[in-house]
Design a protein around this motif. Sequence first.
Motif, PDB file in Angstrom:
ATOM      1  N   VAL A 555       0.814  -1.310  -0.200  1.00  0.00           N
ATOM      2  CA  VAL A 555      -0.435   0.003   0.341  1.00  0.00           C
ATOM      3  C   VAL A 555       0.865   1.235   0.019  1.00  0.00           C
ATOM      4  O   VAL A 555       0.351   2.790  -0.746  1.00  0.00           O
ATOM      5  CB  VAL A 555      -0.973   0.206   0.742  1.00  0.00           C
ATOM      6  N   LYS A 556       1.805   0.885   1.231  1.00  0.00           N
ATOM      7  CA  LYS A 556       2.801   2.475   0.484  1.00  0.00           C
ATOM      8  C   LYS A 556       3.041   2.839  -0.453  1.00  0.00           C
ATOM      9  O   LYS A 556       3.059   4.110  -0.389  1.00  0.00           O
ATOM     10  CB  LYS A 556       4.061   2.214   1.739  1.00  0.00           C
ATOM     11  N   GLN A 557       4.063   1.754  -1.123  1.00  0.00           N
ATOM     12  CA  GLN A 557       4.173   2.496  -2.139  1.00  0.00           C
ATOM     13  C   GLN A 557       3.680   2.664  -3.671  1.00  0.00           C
ATOM     14  O   GLN A 557       3.409   3.471  -4.161  1.00  0.00           O
ATOM     15  CB  GLN A 557       5.547   1.205  -2.593  1.00  0.00           C
ATOM     16  N   SER A 558       2.734   2.118  -3.850  1.00  0.00           N
ATOM     17  CA  SER A 558       1.459   1.964  -4.673  1.00  0.00           C
ATOM     18  C   SER A 558       0.839   3.449  -4.048  1.00  0.00           C
ATOM     19  O   SER A 558       1.103   4.202  -5.470  1.00  0.00           O
ATOM     20  CB  SER A 558       0.261   1.030  -4.706  1.00  0.00           C
ATOM     21  N   GLY A 559       0.934   3.952  -2.997  1.00  0.00           N
ATOM     22  CA  GLY A 559       0.056   5.070  -2.404  1.00  0.00           C
ATOM     23  C   GLY A 559       0.952   6.185  -3.084  1.00  0.00           C
ATOM     24  O   GLY A 559       0.552   7.044  -3.245  1.00  0.00           O
ATOM     25  N   ARG A 560       2.283   6.156  -3.288  1.00  0.00           N
ATOM     26  CA  ARG A 560       3.480   7.144  -3.529  1.00  0.00           C
ATOM     27  C   ARG A 560       3.027   7.247  -5.044  1.00  0.00           C
ATOM     28  O   ARG A 560       3.080   8.206  -5.743  1.00  0.00           O
ATOM     29  CB  ARG A 560       4.599   7.278  -3.038  1.00  0.00           C
ATOM     30  N   GLN A 561       2.620   6.072  -6.067  1.00  0.00           N
ATOM     31  CA  GLN A 561       3.019   6.400  -7.488  1.00  0.00           C
ATOM     32  C   GLN A 561       1.579   7.393  -7.628  1.00  0.00           C
ATOM     33  O   GLN A 561       1.251   7.489  -8.718  1.00  0.00           O
ATOM     34  CB  GLN A 561       2.687   4.668  -7.178  1.00  0.00           C
ATOM     35  N   ILE A 562       0.154   5.952  -6.512  1.00  0.00           N
ATOM     36  CA  ILE A 562      -1.187   7.161  -7.501  1.00  0.00           C
ATOM     37  C   ILE A 562      -0.974   8.190  -6.964  1.00  0.00           C
ATOM     38  O   ILE A 562      -1.427   9.844  -7.657  1.00  0.00           O
ATOM     39  CB  ILE A 562      -1.561   6.647  -5.795  1.00  0.00           C
ATOM     40  N   GLY A 563      -0.217   9.124  -5.661  1.00  0.00           N
ATOM     41  CA  GLY A 563      -0.162  10.401  -5.111  1.00  0.00           C
ATOM     42  C   GLY A 563       0.499  11.629  -6.378  1.00  0.00           C
ATOM     43  O   GLY A 563      -0.139  12.080  -6.884  1.00  0.00           O
ATOM     44  N   LYS A 564       1.926  10.849  -6.998  1.00  0.00           N
ATOM     45  CA  LYS A 564       2.492  11.210  -7.994  1.00  0.00           C
ATOM     46  C   LYS A 564       1.896  11.468  -9.163  1.00  0.00           C
ATOM     47  O   LYS A 564       1.375  12.482  -9.597  1.00  0.00           O
ATOM     48  CB  LYS A 564       3.888  10.376  -8.269  1.00  0.00           C
ATOM     49  N   LEU A 565       0.723  10.483  -9.619  1.00  0.00           N
ATOM     50  CA  LEU A 565      -0.213  10.746 -10.314  1.00  0.00           C
ATOM     51  C   LEU A 565      -1.568  11.243 -10.502  1.00  0.00           C
ATOM     52  O   LEU A 565      -1.610  12.645 -11.203  1.00  0.00           O
ATOM     53  CB  LEU A 565       0.049   9.341 -10.780  1.00  0.00           C
ATOM     54  N   SER A 566      -1.912  11.313  -9.133  1.00  0.00           N
ATOM     55  CA  SER A 566      -3.161  12.353  -9.000  1.00  0.00           C
ATOM     56  C   SER A 566      -2.156  13.853  -8.687  1.00  0.00           C
ATOM     57  O   SER A 566      -3.236  14.483  -8.688  1.00  0.00           O
ATOM     58  CB  SER A 566      -3.324  11.650  -7.889  1.00  0.00           C
ATOM     59  N   HIS A 567      -1.008  14.477  -8.654  1.00  0.00           N
ATOM     60  CA  HIS A 567      -1.196  16.071  -8.551  1.00  0.00           C
ATOM     61  C   HIS A 567      -1.244  15.859  -9.827  1.00  0.00           C
ATOM     62  O   HIS A 567      -2.059  17.991  -9.755  1.00  0.00           O
ATOM     63  CB  HIS A 567       0.350  15.867  -8.696  1.00  0.00           C
ATOM     64  N   SER A 568      -1.311  15.472 -10.794  1.00  0.00           N
ATOM     65  CA  SER A 568      -1.863  16.663 -12.110  1.00  0.00           C
ATOM     66  C   SER A 568      -3.018  16.467 -12.778  1.00  0.00           C
ATOM     67  O   SER A 568      -3.884  16.576 -13.385  1.00  0.00           O
ATOM     68  CB  SER A 568      -0.669  16.375 -13.269  1.00  0.00           C
ATOM     69  N   ASN A 569      -3.237  15.297 -12.731  1.00  0.00           N
ATOM     70  CA  ASN A 569      -4.585  14.044 -13.263  1.00  0.00           C
ATOM     71  C   ASN A 569      -5.203  13.354 -12.583  1.00  0.00           C
ATOM     72  O   ASN A 569      -5.564  12.596 -12.430  1.00  0.00           O
ATOM     73  CB  ASN A 569      -4.158  13.384 -14.809  1.00  0.00           C
ATOM     74  N   PRO A 570      -5.960  14.214 -11.201  1.00  0.00           N
ATOM     75  CA  PRO A 570      -6.863  13.430 -10.711  1.00  0.00           C
ATOM     76  C   PRO A 570      -8.239  13.244 -10.765  1.00  0.00           C
ATOM     77  O   PRO A 570      -8.891  11.479 -10.813  1.00  0.00           O
ATOM     78  CB  PRO A 570      -7.129  14.178  -9.394  1.00  0.00           C
ATOM     79  N   THR A 571      -9.026  13.138 -11.598  1.00  0.00           N
ATOM     80  CA  THR A 571     -10.149  13.038 -12.301  1.00  0.00           C
ATOM     81  C   THR A 571     -10.177  11.742 -13.419  1.00  0.00           C
ATOM     82  O   THR A 571     -11.285  11.335 -13.397  1.00  0.00           O
ATOM     83  CB  THR A 571     -10.497  14.541 -13.449  1.00  0.00           C
ATOM     84  N   ILE A 572      -8.432  11.686 -14.355  1.00  0.00           N
ATOM     85  CA  ILE A 572      -8.618  10.242 -14.880  1.00  0.00           C
ATOM     86  C   ILE A 572      -7.978   9.198 -14.067  1.00  0.00           C
ATOM     87  O   ILE A 572      -9.514   8.166 -14.457  1.00  0.00           O
ATOM     88  CB  ILE A 572      -7.284  10.866 -16.034  1.00  0.00           C
ATOM     89  N   LEU A 573      -7.833  10.101 -13.683  1.00  0.00           N
ATOM     90  CA  LEU A 573      -7.278   8.548 -12.311  1.00  0.00           C
ATOM     91  C   LEU A 573      -8.214   8.215 -11.170  1.00  0.00           C
ATOM     92  O   LEU A 573      -8.689   6.725 -10.928  1.00  0.00           O
ATOM     93  CB  LEU A 573      -5.877   9.167 -11.414  1.00  0.00           C
ATOM     94  N   PHE A 574      -9.199   8.893 -10.864  1.00  0.00           N
ATOM     95  CA  PHE A 574      -9.525   7.843  -9.862  1.00  0.00           C
ATOM     96  C   PHE A 574     -11.442   7.894 -10.206  1.00  0.00           C
ATOM     97  O   PHE A 574     -11.826   6.894  -9.996  1.00  0.00           O
ATOM     98  CB  PHE A 574     -10.265   9.360  -9.089  1.00  0.00           C
ATOM     99  N   GLU A 575     -11.409   7.972 -11.867  1.00  0.00           N
ATOM    100  CA  GLU A 575     -11.968   7.239 -12.387  1.00  0.00           C
ATOM    101  C   GLU A 575     -12.370   5.848 -13.210  1.00  0.00           C
ATOM    102  O   GLU A 575     -12.455   5.530 -12.832  1.00  0.00           O
ATOM    103  CB  GLU A 575     -12.621   8.516 -14.387  1.00  0.00           C
ATOM    104  N   TYR A 576     -10.584   5.940 -13.635  1.00  0.00           N
ATOM    105  CA  TYR A 576     -10.716   4.517 -13.548  1.00  0.00           C
ATOM    106  C   TYR A 576     -10.362   4.219 -12.062  1.00  0.00           C
ATOM    107  O   TYR A 576     -11.075   3.017 -12.020  1.00  0.00           O
ATOM    108  CB  TYR A 576      -8.833   4.656 -14.040  1.00  0.00           C
ATOM    109  N   MET A 577      -9.368   3.923 -10.843  1.00  0.00           N
ATOM    110  CA  MET A 577     -10.032   3.662 -10.434  1.00  0.00           C
ATOM    111  C   MET A 577     -11.331   3.327  -8.767  1.00  0.00           C
ATOM    112  O   MET A 577     -11.418   1.581  -8.905  1.00  0.00           O
ATOM    113  CB  MET A 577      -8.829   4.059  -8.542  1.00  0.00           C
ATOM    114  N   LEU A 578     -12.134   4.322  -9.359  1.00  0.00           N
ATOM    115  CA  LEU A 578     -13.361   3.776  -8.760  1.00  0.00           C
ATOM    116  C   LEU A 578     -14.373   2.529 -10.030  1.00  0.00           C
ATOM    117  O   LEU A 578     -15.252   1.836  -9.470  1.00  0.00           O
ATOM    118  CB  LEU A 578     -14.695   5.468  -9.037  1.00  0.00           C
ATOM    119  N   SER A 579     -13.928   2.759 -10.970  1.00  0.00           N
ATOM    120  CA  SER A 579     -14.760   1.494 -12.463  1.00  0.00           C
ATOM    121  C   SER A 579     -14.233   0.494 -11.605  1.00  0.00           C
ATOM    122  O   SER A 579     -14.718  -0.373 -11.699  1.00  0.00           O
ATOM    123  CB  SER A 579     -13.917   2.331 -13.022  1.00  0.00           C
TER     124      SER A 579
END
Length: 1562
Positions: A555-579
């Motif tokens: 969780v910690k390592q993946s969380g950091r990657q998710i954090g980096k990705l979400s700083h710029s494009n949160p809408t796209i990332l969250f849409e996929y995660m929610l799906s």
Amino acid sequence: MATLILPGEWIKNWEKTGKNEFIQLCKDLTEKTANGSEIGDIQAALYELCWNVVQGNLKLDLAASVLGDIMELQDDMPSILADVFSILDLETSALEEKVKRDHYTQLVGACLFFVPEAILKERLDPETLESLGLIKQAHQFNQKIVKIKTKLFYKQQKFNLLREENEGYAKLITELGQDLSGNITSHVILESIKSLIGCFNLDPNRVLDIILEVYESRSDQDEFFLSLIKSYMCEPLTLCHILGFKFKFYQEPNEETPKSLHHIAAALLHHNLIELEDLYVHLMPLDAVIMEEHKRDISEAKQIARKLVMVVLPSDKSEDKEKDKEKEEEKNEKPPDNQKLGLLEALLRIGDWRHAQSIMDQMPSFYASSHKAIALALCQLVHLTVDPIYRSAGLPKGARGRVLHPLKNKRAPRPAETFDDLRRDTFSMLSYLGPHLSNDPILFAKIIRLGKALMKEYQNEGKADVRDKLDTLLSCFLSIADQVLLPSLSLMECNACMSEELWGLFKLFPYQHRYRLYGQWKNETYSSHPLLVKVKAQTVERAKYIMKRLTKENVKQSGRQIGKLSHSNPTILFEYMLSQIQWYDNLIGPVVDSLKYLTSLNYDVLAYCIIEALANPEKEKMKHDDTTISSWLQSLASLCGAVFRKYPIELAGLLQYVTNQLKAGKSFDLLILKEVVQKMAGIEITEEMTSEQLEAMTGGEQLKAEGGYFGQIRNTKKSSQRLKDALLDHELALPLCLLLAQQRNGVIFLEGGEKHLKLVGHLYDQCHDTLVQFGGFLASNLSTEDYIKRVPSIDILCNQFHTPHDAAFLLSRPMYAHQILSKYDELKKTEKGNKQQQKVHKYVAACEQVMAPVHEAVMSLHPARVWDDLRPQFYATFWSLTMYDLAVPHAAYEREVNKLRVQIRAIEENPEIPMNKKKKEKERCTALQEKLQEEEKKQLEHVQRVLHRLKLEKDNWLLAKSTKNETITKFLQLCLFPRCIFSAIDAVYCARFVELVHQQKTTNFCTLLCYDRVFSAIIYTVASCTENESHQYGRFLCCMLETVTRWHSDRATYEKECVNYPGFLTIFRATGFDGGNKVDQLDYENFRHVVHKWHYMLTKASVHCLETGDYTHIRNILIVLTKILPCYPKVLNLGQALELRVQKICTEEKDKRPDLYALAMGYSGRLKSQKVHMVPENEFHHKEQPARSVTPANQQNGPGSTGKPVTSMSKMDEGTSEDSDRGKDKSQGTTKPVNKGNSAAAKVTTSNGNGAVNSTKAVKERDDKEKSGKEKKEKKEKTAGSTPETKAENRREKQRDERAGKEERAVREGKEKTPKADREKMKAEEKGSKDDKVKAGNGEPIEPSRERDAIKESKNKEKGDRSVVAGSLKSPIPRSEAAESDRDHKRRKIDSHSSPSHSSSVKDNSNEPKETTSKYYVTYNSLSRSKSREREMEKNDTDSTQGRTKEKKEEKDRKDRKRDHAVNDREPSQESKRKKDENGTNTFRNSTSPMCDSPLSAEREKSKRSKSSSKEKADSVKPERTSSGGKKESRHDKDKSEKKEKRDSSGGKEEKKHHKSSDKHR
């Protein structure tokens, strides 16, 4: 020359006036010409004068003299006249009239004196000149002109090439390239250039080209060269052509246009030395080429995006590689650079925004700014524009900021000094910049800070006009955020600082504005530009990569990657995660934990994405079976609860979404609210609470948190505070409550039309649970002031907002508690006294002050007649109290304290825990322990105060205006039943409240009647419950049964808690001849009989529900049975009956309805484990008949009960028969489980309250009916097959034979379908109907068939009340003495069970009503009633005979009662039980608890039935021998009955003798 200037009169009178007039005209026209007018008018005047001479209208000499005179008026007059001659030359040469040509020639010749020859030679034709003698030959003159023109125009006079005049050009370059720092000006250089041109014959255009070349190499000397070019240049077009030629030179492949050329072109444009339109056509590429390139970029980006999201096969990969190679080869030949973009960049660098904007308008959106150099140049220009306002308003405290040097160009955009100045150029520049502001993060931050400064100013501004201006600016900033800031953030890489900076601005906007921006960002922005299309595809690809590898362990390592990705494009990332979460709910935990590296903006975007996913119109919120909520919705709801609890996300949007859905009548999304409140506030709603949890829920808040929930949800203080703040800030607390309360019924009546019943029930439960949970949250988290301020009074809630009463009191209850405590504290402070008694009195006073307005308010909730029985004080007290007020859960407190002690010991003994952590944990546990102990003490004091208050109030609770039955009906209808299914804790409360009211010895409250009404009729109540309500109802019944079982199990407990209590006060009918009644208590043994009756009624109702086949009936009764398993069944034969039916359900539903199968299997297993605790019936209650018969207080027997005292409890009708009827109507219409037809505590029903003798009118009415029924019966039996009655009898016989056949098959199969006693009963009915005729003929009273009378009860309560009692001990019972022989007694002792199978009796109820069913379930068995209409007539016959003979035989009846009573004292318990059963007494067990017959008994009964049917005529005088519970008859009974039949056939005297002899025999 269309206009005539010279009038004809002037020519005619020329010498007199015309000449002077003409001269004056010429003078005037000359003056006008001098003032700026055109010379056309004077030319026209001269032309007309000359034309008149040519025409011959005026003499030549006169005209010549005048022309000579006017030559002096103006210097260029000869030239003007020459022009006129030139025109006339062309005109006259074309004329055929020679005279006019001669006149013209003469005129010109006359004017040679004052018109110079040189002018005429320029203007006139060579032939005309030759005729005038000005030239010799016209031919030679033409040749000379050709030579001069050739020399002039075609011979090079100036040197264009440098090598042709290298010295001159060398000196020119030297002059332009010298040091310009001194006093050298453009004027000095210009003079030198002129000299060089003149000296060396240099070509001026070539010189201009050299000047531009030098300027290009010395582009820093803008001022000098621009001034020089302005002075030197002749016309702009020439300069534009020279520049265009220069640009054209670089338009070859692999060529690059130098920036210096772009710079000088931009400078010349900026200073208006050339026009953009003129230069633009010389630049490459063409606009059409640019448009094609842009479209190609978008298509390539989309293709790349498709490749990233699609699965590529190996063959496709090789093809793609070949295509990529081809594209690379094409790219090797680099096209010429874009000169338009280079010029644009140069314009931006020098600050020429006007021309730059024009060029950008010619290109696709953001095409120009997508080139980094242009974007940076534009950013720099914006920097310079916003610098002053940023330094004054946006610069953070302590920051100095970078020093920017303003442009020296005075024509550049003016810097903004105020916010309003930003509208001039800045917003426009930013909109052209678009997503490419990402190239300059510093400018990005500046714009955001300016927005924050504007918002603060907007919020602090009070003036309306200023706010209007700021509104406009605010809308501009929102547009910039939409078009520039958010797209730019998408192109930044992992810039968390910019994300936080942007949140600093966005959090000042309301969530509606923010969500609108997020929606645009997510759904529209990414398709507007090729770069953004690519970024979206790359983000999705990266999100897939991360989500595939996300587990609990990383969780910690993946969380950091998710954090980096979400700083710029949160809408796209969250849409996929929610799906993904919607498909795989096991991802919820890891995803929630991995979101800890998100920025504040990202959390807000996540909230929006969740709401958008919930509101997706393309997704169905129900599964395909239309019975359950979709799993994707459940997953999202679970995610909501976890995410909103763990992270500081604003809740307003989600809460408003749920509110809007409720307002629209949609309740699916309540699941979200339920999860959010559960996770954030720690308030858990579950129907499967254990008894320990339920006990803990009756304590204080600390005990609830520790022991009341399955999951120990700790640290909810902050999250619950956030939830509370969101509700209060947006005023959603009360609207949500009201909508929830209203939506419960909306689920059924508005939503439930086309939905599956199971789904409707589930939605109703969900809505109800959420209401209870949400109400609990508000009660425990809102302060007293907040709560009182927001929740209106109870009458407004119910009448104005149409809130159901139970929900309204749920909301109001905490308010009353708050107010009472506040008032109590006030009273304690005013009068200082520490005595406990004083405190209690103050508490009572506080309650009275707070609750007095409530008592008045509740009056409007119900009709006035309700308050005739219940006082508003009682009603309000019931609804305003909770279990917290009634009892202290000492065991729960002790249990939790012990747990904490164990924890402390475990911490001390654990060597692995560090000392500091060990100390901290011990302190936490100790503090918690102290809190629990303090809370227990506090609750104990509170309960003592409440109980004292109730003790003072109880005498005023119930009025005696109506019957006790009516009072109990209203109590059940308005208080007990609505609340017992409200929640698990309310179910316990209702049971405990009834017990408390009993313990308080409340006046006019009949405890027995209340319990009887609860237990005796549960079919419709169970059938109308939802699944959760069934759990609560079962829990309520279980608590009620616990109390009853406690009293039943121990005589000492019963005598301590029930004897001498008004709730157990009954009337014992005396056996003396005076017929008087005596008020007394129900003794212990009779109470045990009553409890057995209740157990039997529960069995009967349960079996009925199980055999309906209806899903809801079966599910609900199984839930209820599971809940009451600790207390029921306790009797072995009842348990066996239940077990059979449940086993049948298991078999039938295994493949049809798995959920019912699972419930039935679960209950079956638990029921089997309880069998060891079950006891035989004779151990549950003694079967011997008590000496005295019992009915509740103020209750008397009906018309058929004038004999012995009755041992049963009946409905307590204290008033007139009208009161009874009204109570019956109420119970049938509004109170589900109340059956007015059945008895309150046993089988005896009440009269209309007029004593032992019924009203004459009622007797006559019933007698008439009975008589007519009897006559029909006699006629039917005499004329078999000739009348409809006979046909009906034949049908009945046929049905009986069919039933007998079925019973025989059932016996063969080893199943107990129909009990033996039921078959005997049917046979006895046939015989009894004929026996009744004989009895009637002899004038003897006949015992009515109680079964059929009970059916008639539902139509006529008066009759019903009397009919069931017909066999009481006060009535003569001729058939019972004969039936109860010693042989029969012995035979029934041998039987394994004393009563027939209840299972079959209830099963048959669907086809043919049994006596017990009709007696206790008359109100409900409408279906059975319709099927048993024929048998009603037989009952009427027996009732009629008895009623007519009653008055005649009153004296004899009293003697018989006295004798029979004495005999009953000596009867064995088995005989007593059977008599009570037959006579409808309170022993209840015989009348309502038929149990399983052995197969042998059933076989005997079958053979006996076949005999009885063949001997129907011979048996016509045989007394009917049926018991309400279907008592078994042995062979001895049969023989005895036949003997009695023979005796009865002799006539009335023999029957009387038989009656006496039977008494002696008994």
